[in-house]
Design an enzyme around this catalytic site. Structure first.
Site, PDB file in Angstrom:
ATOM      1  N   ASP A 166       0.846  -1.200   0.000  1.00 26.72           N
ATOM      2  CA  ASP A 166       0.000   0.000   0.000  1.00 26.72           C
ATOM      3  C   ASP A 166       0.877   1.243   0.000  1.00 26.72           C
ATOM      4  OD1 ASP A 166      -2.335  -1.419   0.149  1.00 26.72           O
ATOM      5  OD2 ASP A 166      -2.934  -0.712   2.132  1.00 26.72           O
TER       6      ASP A 166
ATOM      7  N   LYS B  78      -7.653   1.123  -5.389  1.00 27.33           N
ATOM      8  CA  LYS B  78      -8.875   0.613  -4.759  1.00 27.33           C
ATOM      9  C   LYS B  78     -10.101   1.403  -5.169  1.00 27.33           C
ATOM     10  CE  LYS B  78      -6.700  -0.937  -0.410  1.00 27.33           C
ATOM     11  NZ  LYS B  78      -6.891  -2.383  -0.457  1.00 27.33           N
TER      12      LYS B  78
ATOM     13  N   ARG C 298      -7.176 -20.086   6.545  1.00 26.08           N
ATOM     14  CA  ARG C 298      -7.454 -21.464   6.997  1.00 26.08           C
ATOM     15  C   ARG C 298      -8.856 -21.905   6.593  1.00 26.08           C
ATOM     16  NH1 ARG C 298      -3.931 -24.380   9.972  1.00 26.08           N
ATOM     17  NH2 ARG C 298      -2.444 -23.323  11.332  1.00 26.08           N
TER      18      ARG C 298
ATOM     19  N   SER D 221      -0.860  -1.059   6.036  1.00 25.88           N
ATOM     20  CA  SER D 221      -0.304  -0.137   7.027  1.00 25.88           C
ATOM     21  C   SER D 221       0.999  -0.659   7.604  1.00 25.88           C
ATOM     22  CB  SER D 221      -1.326   0.042   8.150  1.00 25.88           C
ATOM     23  OG  SER D 221      -2.632   0.096   7.623  1.00 25.88           O
TER      24      SER D 221
END
Lengths: 194, 296
Positions: free
Chosen positions: B26, B83, B167, B238
């Protein structure tokens, strides 16, 4: 005979699948020690800047140059072709410099210019599918470089001795012809029977 | 599956193939994009604010300004993603006109439509979407997403949700491979996903598009963890530019992602790093503050 596939990043698994289909054994190459006993090395598609960065910092860049000097065969696709070329533009960056050619990165443009073409090659009579993804353009080649295929006025599959480079991705097609050609190159030395 | 049997679809998935094994970072401006590229990022994601700032500052989070995205595209040679808000097909049209390389229809931004996602087959630019489970992943693929990523919990610096989502997806895929045809019809109803895609996954034991991880990756070991759980590449938001030394951390996460199976190299990558972002405990958060529940 074993082929190494440089597995820093990119579509190295796709190359592995093609070699599996050809019944050729392979190993993934991430550190210099992985090159021991190999007949040839595949430099896959991906981001050449990323490959170059990781290779250089971890000694693989110099080890690959030594491997070439010891007559090892190379096959680079897209980012791999960029790493093989002597001269790189758009922007300029370092390379292994094993192929006497000049390439322009993202030569066709951005992702919107990615496309699939059918084209003729010197490998056989039938056309070959060529998947281009943010592909580089081979701007010029030296006298010893054989052009095995071109598309829209630019060489897209070239060979110089034991170095083979494609600006497209044969590993993303079902056709194994280009890999088969490389495997024979790596096995036989420079004289490949067509 | 007709929509997935053409050359446009193949080059969309093809670019995702090229990003495998890499780190997508990002960035909010050209300077950060350069740092990311120099550290070995395989792509950058342009956005207005990183997720942890969106959390802190609140307000409506939208597509980044075209000027910033263009500056980033002019600065780096690696693919540039950007985005759009969930369901905001006009933002997507703008990004396609701008010729970005990938569009992330992202829960990190404030949703524009609470019922519909973008019909992604209608674009030449490929899309990536987030998912928490197999049903969600297959719905996004049905709409045309050429890459799926876990949602995780963006901006949390906490890997727990990305682990849960990876998972879940991997174990749901494994389960499908054991079922008979009549069970797959029932499963398609339970998952809320088209039968053709469910049957494809059952036959192949994987998603028909690359499966990446995102949402909470902050350390080299986090990247190695999700890669070992089945992620084919990682997005770091971030985690990099909210750490004390972004360039070093970015480089370390790239290294750990390449060598995710080699603990010695992950150890090397983990040494001499500054402080990671502080992070949030998901259990202390209000349901309304979760980003992962946006979209369906």
């Amino acid at each position: 005979m074993k082929i190494g596939i440089v597995a820093i990043q990119g579509d190295y698994q796709a190359h592995a699948k093609v070699l599996e289909r050809l019944g050729v054994s392979y190993t993934f190459v991430r550190i210099p020690a992985d090159l021991a006993g190999l007949a040839g090395v595949i430099l896959p598609g991906g981001e050449s800047t990323t490959h170059l960065k990781v290779m250089t910092e971890e000694g693989l860049f110099d080890a690959l140059k030594k491997f070439a000097a010891a007559d090892g065969a190379f096959f680079g696709t897209c980012a791999g072709a960029i790493l093989l070329a002597k001269e790189v533009h758009g922007p300029a960056q370092a390379s292994l410099g094993l192929l006497n050619a000049s390439v322009l990165r993202n030569g066709y443009g951005r992702q919107l210019a990615s496309d699939v073409h059918m084209g003729q090659t010197k490998l056989r009579a039938q056309p070959l599918e060529m998947v281009f993804i943010r592909a580089p353009i081979i701007e010029s080649v030296g006298a010893n470089v054989e052009i095995l295929a071109d598309d829209a006025g630019h060489p897209v599959l070239v060979r110089e001795g034991k170095i083979l480079a494609a600006t497209f991705h044969p590993e993303l097609s079902d056709d194994t012809a280009v890999h088969d050609y490389f495997v024979r190159m790596a096995r036989n030395g420079s004289a490949v029977a067509r | 599956m007709e929509l997935m049997n053409n050359n446009l679809w193949r080059v969309k998935v093809g670019l995702a193939e090229m990003l495998k094994g890499g780190v997508i970072m990002d960035v909010t401006n050209a300077e950060q994009a350069k740092i990311a590229e120099d550290a070995g990022a395989c792509a950058v994601m342009a956005l207005e604010r990183v997720p942890s700032d969106i959390r802190k500052e609140g307000g409506v989070a939208r597509m980044a300004a075209p000027r910033i995205i263009r500056e980033i595209m002019d600065t780096v040679s690696i693919p540039v993603m950007a985005k759009v808000r969930i369901g905001h097909f006009a933002e997507a049209q703008v990004l396609e006109a701008l010729e970005v390389d990938y569009i992330d229809e992202s829960e990190v931004l404030t949703p524009a439509d609470e019922e519909h996602h973008v019909w992604k087959h209608g674009y030449k630019v490929p899309f990536v979407c987030g998912a928490r489970n197999l049903g969600e992943a297959l719905r996004r693929i049905a709409e045309g997403a050429a890459m799926v990523r876990t949602k995780g919990e963006a901006g949390s610096g906490n890997i727990v949700e990305a682990v849960r989502h990876m998972r879940t997806i991997v174990s749901q895929i494994k389960r499908l491979t054991l079922l008979g045809e009549e069970e797959l019809v029932h499963e398609s109803k339970e998952l809320g996903s088209p039968f053709e895609l469910v049957a494809w996954v059952a036959q192949h034991g994987k998603l028909p598009v690359p499966n990446f991880s995102a949402g909470g990756i902050a350390t080299p070991a986090d990247a190695a963890l999700v890669m070992q759980l089945g992620a084919e590449a990682v997005f770091v938001g971030s985690g990099i530019f909210k750490s004390s030394d972004p360039a070093v951390r970015a480089r370390a996460i790239v290294k750990a992602t390449t060598h995710y199976k080699d603990p010695k190299v992950v150890l090397e990558a983990s040494e001499e790093l500054g402080d990671a972002m502080k992070g949030l405990d998901i259990r202390q958060m209000d349901e309304k503050d979760l980003l992962q529940t946006r979209g369906w």
